[in-house]
Design an enzyme around this catalytic site. Sequence first.
Site, PDB file in Angstrom:
ATOM      1  N   GLN A  10      61.611   7.278 -26.397  1.00  0.00           N
ATOM      2  CA  GLN A  10      61.268   6.856 -27.761  1.00  0.00           C
ATOM      3  C   GLN A  10      62.525   6.777 -28.619  1.00  0.00           C
ATOM      4  O   GLN A  10      63.445   7.581 -28.481  1.00  0.00           O
ATOM      5  CB  GLN A  10      60.284   7.856 -28.372  1.00  0.00           C
ATOM      6  CG  GLN A  10      59.705   7.366 -29.686  1.00  0.00           C
ATOM      7  CD  GLN A  10      58.509   8.186 -30.118  1.00  0.00           C
ATOM      8  OE1 GLN A  10      57.835   8.787 -29.303  1.00  0.00           O
ATOM      9  NE2 GLN A  10      58.240   8.203 -31.412  1.00  0.00           N
ATOM     10  N   SER A  89      62.362  11.968 -21.661  1.00  0.00           N
ATOM     11  CA  SER A  89      61.129  12.313 -22.364  1.00  0.00           C
ATOM     12  C   SER A  89      60.008  11.318 -22.046  1.00  0.00           C
ATOM     13  O   SER A  89      59.513  11.296 -20.925  1.00  0.00           O
ATOM     14  CB  SER A  89      61.399  12.395 -23.864  1.00  0.00           C
ATOM     15  OG  SER A  89      60.263  12.875 -24.544  1.00  0.00           O
ATOM     16  N   LEU A  90      59.630  10.460 -22.978  1.00  0.00           N
ATOM     17  CA  LEU A  90      58.620   9.436 -22.725  1.00  0.00           C
ATOM     18  C   LEU A  90      58.943   8.637 -21.459  1.00  0.00           C
ATOM     19  O   LEU A  90      58.049   8.278 -20.689  1.00  0.00           O
ATOM     20  CB  LEU A  90      58.538   8.484 -23.926  1.00  0.00           C
ATOM     21  CG  LEU A  90      57.791   7.166 -23.700  1.00  0.00           C
ATOM     22  CD1 LEU A  90      56.309   7.421 -23.529  1.00  0.00           C
ATOM     23  CD2 LEU A  90      58.053   6.197 -24.840  1.00  0.00           C
ATOM     24  N   ARG A 114      49.201  10.598 -26.158  1.00  0.00           N
ATOM     25  CA  ARG A 114      50.313  11.549 -26.335  1.00  0.00           C
ATOM     26  C   ARG A 114      51.002  11.315 -27.677  1.00  0.00           C
ATOM     27  O   ARG A 114      51.302  12.246 -28.422  1.00  0.00           O
ATOM     28  CB  ARG A 114      51.310  11.360 -25.186  1.00  0.00           C
ATOM     29  CG  ARG A 114      52.559  12.252 -25.230  1.00  0.00           C
ATOM     30  CD  ARG A 114      53.439  11.895 -24.021  1.00  0.00           C
ATOM     31  NE  ARG A 114      54.630  12.731 -23.885  1.00  0.00           N
ATOM     32  CZ  ARG A 114      55.833  12.419 -24.327  1.00  0.00           C
ATOM     33  NH1 ARG A 114      56.015  11.287 -25.002  1.00  0.00           N
ATOM     34  NH2 ARG A 114      56.866  13.218 -24.113  1.00  0.00           N
ATOM     35  N   HIS A 200      59.722  18.211 -28.972  1.00  0.00           N
ATOM     36  CA  HIS A 200      60.313  19.113 -27.965  1.00  0.00           C
ATOM     37  C   HIS A 200      60.639  20.500 -28.522  1.00  0.00           C
ATOM     38  O   HIS A 200      61.663  21.084 -28.205  1.00  0.00           O
ATOM     39  CB  HIS A 200      61.529  18.457 -27.299  1.00  0.00           C
ATOM     40  CG  HIS A 200      61.167  17.187 -26.595  1.00  0.00           C
ATOM     41  ND1 HIS A 200      60.386  17.185 -25.454  1.00  0.00           N
ATOM     42  CD2 HIS A 200      61.424  15.891 -26.892  1.00  0.00           C
ATOM     43  CE1 HIS A 200      60.190  15.929 -25.085  1.00  0.00           C
ATOM     44  NE2 HIS A 200      60.800  15.126 -25.935  1.00  0.00           N
ATOM     45  N   GLN A 249      56.527  19.523 -21.175  1.00  0.00           N
ATOM     46  CA  GLN A 249      57.589  18.615 -21.644  1.00  0.00           C
ATOM     47  C   GLN A 249      57.518  18.342 -23.148  1.00  0.00           C
ATOM     48  O   GLN A 249      58.544  18.246 -23.817  1.00  0.00           O
ATOM     49  CB  GLN A 249      57.491  17.293 -20.864  1.00  0.00           C
ATOM     50  CG  GLN A 249      58.648  16.346 -21.104  1.00  0.00           C
ATOM     51  CD  GLN A 249      58.194  14.892 -21.099  1.00  0.00           C
ATOM     52  OE1 GLN A 249      57.250  14.528 -21.795  1.00  0.00           O
ATOM     53  NE2 GLN A 249      58.873  14.077 -20.329  1.00  0.00           N
TER      54      GLN A 249
END
Length: 313
Positions: A10, A89-90, A114, A200, A249
């Site tokens: 992202q 991440s994503l 999400r 996060h 995560q």
Amino acid sequence: MKIAFVYSGQGAQYQGMGQDLYESNQIVRDVFDSASEALDLDMVALCFEENNQLNETTFTQPAILTVSMAIDAILKENGIEPEVVAGLSLGEYSALVKSGALDFREAVQLVKQRGQFMTEAVPSGVGAMSAIMGLDREIVEAVCTEVEASGVGVVTPANYNMPGQIVIAGIKAAVEEAGERLSQKGAKRVIPLQVSGPFHTALLEPASKQLAQALETVSVHEPKLPVVSNTEAKVIKNQTEITPLLVRQVMSPVLWEDSVRTMIDELGVTTFIEVGPGKALSSFIKKIDRSVTILNVENQKSLEKTLEKLKAE
């Protein structure tokens, strides 16, 4: 030559991402159509036309996943396949789709949820994130611990992107206080990030719990490729690890620098191809290890350049 595909996270999104590839490749149009059907959403309008939704986390996440997997499909059509995959991440969801662990249509629905969970977890304006440039991780970690202990609020490292770039996140006042202290400790720059929440960090625990419930309805399969999880910077051993890692995560720091080192040192990767919008991962990898080959594909020009380079090797 051992190739790893790494997938955008992202923040990489921009209006028009993947548009020239969409216009000239049926396989790209098929991926966009599949995402649009799965979400009952016009993915073409979201990615290519002027709108405010593309930068809203709920829509950003499925858009980036769609563009990444569409580009992936072109690379496959051209005979370019990875031996290792990872994502920031994503981007880990793209890596899991590529490995066969997740179905694309289910994944695109999942990341939209999400995004929604992450947006709702912390009210807008309460949290913040800042990139800290030019300090070792030990100093950043120590200052975050000090600020938290002083009672200002939660602030922790959220992304270990590359040597000398760590993103911190938490309650806005705590992030600002940590930023000031880190400047005094010699940070070259402290850059507040334009994000909708303190991703996060432990503040995202409500999103993590909701994601765990959503994942109960998703089919998870054995990965056919090594997937390096950026929660632990280790290869996912089997399918039973995937759901717990995805749940963690959301509220755990992204160990991107460590993940890249795992791919190079333990898995022998020599060539990285960044798949999806932007070049952030390429710039991180360059700072982590200059000896590897780094390519990216986000449009027709970069596709041709990458194919040419790989043919030459």
